[in-house]
Motif scaffolding. Structure first.
Motif, PDB file in Angstrom:
ATOM      1  N   LYS A 185       0.852  -1.186   0.000  1.00  7.50           N
ATOM      2  CA  LYS A 185       0.000   0.000   0.000  1.00  7.50           C
ATOM      3  C   LYS A 185       0.890   1.239   0.000  1.00  7.50           C
ATOM      4  O   LYS A 185       1.760   1.390   0.864  1.00  7.50           O
ATOM      5  CB  LYS A 185      -0.922  -0.001   1.222  1.00  7.50           C
ATOM      6  N   ASP A 186       0.659   2.099  -0.972  1.00  5.83           N
ATOM      7  CA  ASP A 186       1.498   3.286  -1.117  1.00  5.83           C
ATOM      8  C   ASP A 186       1.503   4.155   0.136  1.00  5.83           C
ATOM      9  O   ASP A 186       2.527   4.750   0.488  1.00  5.83           O
ATOM     10  CB  ASP A 186       1.030   4.115  -2.320  1.00  5.83           C
ATOM     11  N   ASP A 187       0.343   4.262   0.826  1.00  4.37           N
ATOM     12  CA  ASP A 187       0.255   5.112   2.020  1.00  4.37           C
ATOM     13  C   ASP A 187       1.293   4.722   3.067  1.00  4.37           C
ATOM     14  O   ASP A 187       1.965   5.579   3.647  1.00  4.37           O
ATOM     15  CB  ASP A 187      -1.140   5.006   2.654  1.00  4.37           C
ATOM     16  N   GLU A 190       4.867   5.497   1.765  1.00  3.85           N
ATOM     17  CA  GLU A 190       5.147   6.934   1.772  1.00  3.85           C
ATOM     18  C   GLU A 190       5.397   7.449   3.189  1.00  3.85           C
ATOM     19  O   GLU A 190       6.269   8.298   3.406  1.00  3.85           O
ATOM     20  CB  GLU A 190       3.989   7.679   1.107  1.00  3.85           C
ATOM     21  N   SER A 191       4.637   6.943   4.160  1.00  5.55           N
ATOM     22  CA  SER A 191       4.861   7.332   5.556  1.00  5.55           C
ATOM     23  C   SER A 191       6.251   6.919   6.015  1.00  5.55           C
ATOM     24  O   SER A 191       6.961   7.691   6.681  1.00  5.55           O
ATOM     25  CB  SER A 191       3.792   6.676   6.445  1.00  5.55           C
ATOM     26  N   SER A 582      -8.521   6.516  10.180  1.00  2.00           N
ATOM     27  CA  SER A 582      -7.280   7.278  10.021  1.00  2.00           C
ATOM     28  C   SER A 582      -7.574   8.767   9.987  1.00  2.00           C
ATOM     29  O   SER A 582      -8.696   9.196   9.723  1.00  2.00           O
ATOM     30  CB  SER A 582      -6.577   6.897   8.713  1.00  2.00           C
ATOM     31  N   LYS A 584      -6.207  12.140   8.009  1.00  2.00           N
ATOM     32  CA  LYS A 584      -5.335  12.715   6.998  1.00  2.00           C
ATOM     33  C   LYS A 584      -4.568  13.868   7.631  1.00  2.00           C
ATOM     34  O   LYS A 584      -5.032  14.490   8.585  1.00  2.00           O
ATOM     35  CB  LYS A 584      -6.162  13.245   5.825  1.00  2.00           C
ATOM     36  N   ASP A 615      -9.210   3.833   6.568  1.00  2.00           N
ATOM     37  CA  ASP A 615      -7.995   3.459   5.838  1.00  2.00           C
ATOM     38  C   ASP A 615      -8.332   2.993   4.431  1.00  2.00           C
ATOM     39  O   ASP A 615      -7.609   3.239   3.488  1.00  2.00           O
ATOM     40  CB  ASP A 615      -7.264   2.360   6.603  1.00  2.00           C
ATOM     41  N   LEU A 618      -8.461   5.718   1.983  1.00  2.00           N
ATOM     42  CA  LEU A 618      -7.196   6.376   1.682  1.00  2.00           C
ATOM     43  C   LEU A 618      -6.337   5.583   0.714  1.00  2.00           C
ATOM     44  O   LEU A 618      -5.325   6.051   0.252  1.00  2.00           O
ATOM     45  CB  LEU A 618      -6.410   6.606   2.979  1.00  2.00           C
ATOM     46  N   SER A 619      -6.724   4.306   0.472  1.00  2.00           N
ATOM     47  CA  SER A 619      -5.871   3.441  -0.355  1.00  2.00           C
ATOM     48  C   SER A 619      -6.066   3.732  -1.826  1.00  2.00           C
ATOM     49  O   SER A 619      -7.023   4.351  -2.236  1.00  2.00           O
ATOM     50  CB  SER A 619      -6.190   1.984  -0.060  1.00  2.00           C
TER      51      SER A 619
END
Length: 619
Positions: A185-187, A190-191, A582, A584, A615, A618-619
């Protein structure tokens, strides 16, 4: 690496019952010892992200030593490629470094004084747990590469000339027999990458073409993480092997981000304990008043990053620092951080009067509120203590998140549900080892705009706080997953909203640290005499009918209480569907709560309910 496995299955115990596993077989049989939990990528601490991290840590260590300012990461459906521009592995050691346990440069503290990957295990674990693992070192115009499958050499390529810049390239495909159905998962990635660049100002990471870079280090991190406006400009202090940022916001509790040698220590450790104590003591001594430490820390948002020689972590996944000293000849971690803050934070407050005044105002407000509810707090604690002995609202489990020992503490969860029938179904279906149930009596109070006094005055909130054990902070949290299990109708959605409001208002870290979830339950059951499908969406219902035929029996579940305990067992088992709640980064809590729970029309509230941030969204 060797391990003696003793079988006691039979009555005989002889030499033929003892086996020695080679390094790759041991990693594949006991992956949890090396990378923590496995998972499929649904959660940020799942194993596939640890594999990526193990490779990245080596590249980051090169940057920390002064080599290579850019790292390139490419991830497609299954394959991960990481290319750094460091010095490159010595060509004659590429095979040893990637396939021999306890082999690496990081045992030599002169070469890698303050690195993360100390034990020579990480890259080997990635190798053993991948169906394809390719490593290539570019060094001084020549390169050497190997291709592996599950730790076994497939091709040992000869050394040859190259025009590539120095550095190392690693490509791996996680083994789907171990990480079943995995997906990155990109999120989460990236975190992870943001933390790397915040801790290494000047480093550039390119991830699938997207650039990550930070000029201001931990200041950028705090600005990214804060969900309310700071009450004073962020205090930024830097020294040899330490960087600290501190501010306060209008929220309850404490919020910290701690790092060691670039590693995000999500469970803290000796450095975070030392920081909390030293910051509180320095501020108390600056004002020369007998402030309670809890008032000084209430609303604090801070980050601390230190560098330690040969750090000792409490697990292979390096989420908690155990080191007592900065290095073999250095001071203790506690003294190092304490001395730094005593000098630098005290100097800063003396030089910045407006910041000192704003901080004092926040401490006095926290003290005033704490004293105002002191009587209520005492009564509520006594009531909760008595209730806990015979708490009909809580059906507890045996394993808790704050247990010091146990392999499955991460599985500890609590379902918050409403109504006798729904509570009954979950209670009868649950795993009593790891799953607790807390029963609400109707809709909870709307806590928006209220002070913490309501947590103690409202019996339901007080008992929930006591069940979670979060009154004195996140360290005592008894359940890793707090799962809101309500009906998928307007009333159920409203209860979700009220609970999320309560957590955001008084315990925001529960959401920020990823502990709050919403349980998905099926809306339909479609079956014939041979097969049964449980459908969570209208699309799934249509697909099920197409498989079973138009004569299939279709049942619409109006509420959780209509699902029998035998059926419910499937929906709260290992494959249960959870949406993580979550925040943002652009969601300021104050504005969010006002939008959610202010004086809205019903139409607006329905819109909000349908657009709860989870979540999945956000994906």
């Amino acid at each position: 690496m060797e391990e003696n496995i003793i079988s006691t299955a039979g009555l005989e115990y002889g030499s033929d019952t003892i086996r020695t596993l080679d390094w790759k077989e041991h990693i594949r049989r006991r992956p949890g010892m090396y990378i923590g939990k496995l998972g499929d990528g649904t959660h940020a601490d799942d194993g596939i992200y640890v594999l990526l991290k193990e490779v990245l840590d080596n590249a980051i260590d090169e940057y920390m030593m002064g080599y290579g300012k850019q790292i390139v990461i490419d991830i497609d459906e299954v394959s991960v490629t990481v290319r750094d521009h460091g010095r490159g592995i010595p060509l004659d050691k590429v095979k040893d470094v990637s396939s021999k346990m306890n082999t690496g440069a990081k045992y030599d503290s002169k070469a890698f004084k303050k690195s993360v990957g100390l034990n020579g295990v990480g890259i080997k674990a990635v190798n053993a747990l991948s169906t394809e693992f390719y490593i290539c070192s570019y060094r001084d115009g020549r390169c050497k590469s190997l291709l592996y499958n599950q730790g076994n050499v497939v091709t040992d390529f000869p050394e040859e000339p190259t025009s590539e810049e120095n550095g190392t390239l690693v490509r791996f495909v996680p083994d789907e027999t171990i990480f079943k159905g995995y997906k990155y998962k990109d999120d989460f990635i990236e975190s992870l990458l943001k933390n790397y660049v915040y801790l290494n100002s000047g480093l550039t990471i390119l991830f699938n073409g997207r650039r990550f870079h930070s000029k201001n280090g931990l200041v950028d991190l705090l600005n990214e993480k804060m969900t309310a406006e700071p009450l004073y400009p962020i205090i930024h202090l830097k020294g040899d092997d330490i960087e600290v940022v501190i501010t306060h916001i209008n929220q309850y509790g404490e919020e910290y981000y701690s790092f060691v040698n670039g590693q995000h220590t999500t469970q803290g450790g000796t450095h975070l304990t030392a920081f909390r104590e030293a910051a509180s003591r320095t501020i108390k001594e600056f004002y020369n008043k007998n402030f309670d430490y809890s008032d000084i820390r209430n609303g604090i948002v801070a980050a601390v990053s230190i560098k330690v020689e040969e750090p000792v972590f409490e697990s292979q996944t390096k989420t908690k620092l155990g080191s007592r000293d900065i290095g073999p000849e250095g001071p203790s971690v506690s003294k190092f951080i304490g001395d730094f803050l005593k000098k630098e934070l005290d100097n800063y407050l003396h030089k910045n009067a407006e910041t000192a005044d704003a901080l004092l105002k926040k401490i006095l407000e926290s003290e005033k509120e704490r004293k105002a509810i002191a009587g209520v707090t005492k009564l509520a604690r006594e009531r909760a203590k008595k209730s806990n002995l015979h708490n009909k609202k809580l059906r507890d489990c045996r394993v808790h998140y704050n247990d010091t020992k146990g392999d499955n503490v991460d599985q500890s969860s609590i379902f918050i549900t409403e109504g006798d029938s729904a509570t009954g179904s979950i209670t009868k279906s649950r795993n009593v080892e790891t799953q607790a149930v807390f029963s609400l009596r109707g809709k909870p109070l709307n806590s928006y705009g209220l002070t913490r006094k309501v947590v103690y005055e409202n019996e339901e909130f007080n008992l929930l706080q006591a069940a979670l054990n979060v009154e004195d902070g996140m360290d005592g949290l008894r359940y890793n997953k707090i799962i809101i299990a309500t009906d998928a109708d307007v009333d159920g959605m409203h209860i979700r909203l009220l609970l999320i409001t309560f957590f955001l208002q008084f315990f925001p870290d529960l959401i920020k640290k990823g502990h709050v979830y919403i349980l998905q339950t099926p809306l339909f059951r479609v079956r014939n005499k041979k097969e049964t499908y449980y459908c969570y969406t209208e699309e799934e219902r249509i697909n099920a009918i197409s498989k079973l035929g138009s004569s299939a029996e279709i049942t619409r579940f109006k509420g959780l209480g209509e699902i029998s305990p035998d059926e419910f067992r499937h929906f709260i088992g290992p494959d249960m569907r959870l949406d993580q709640v979550s925040l943002k980064k652009e969601d300021l809590v104050k504005d969010l709560l006002e939008f959610y729970m202010g004086k809205n029309t019903m139409e607006r509230q329905n819109f909000i309910i349908q657009n709860l941030v989870t979540d999945e969204d956000l994906s």
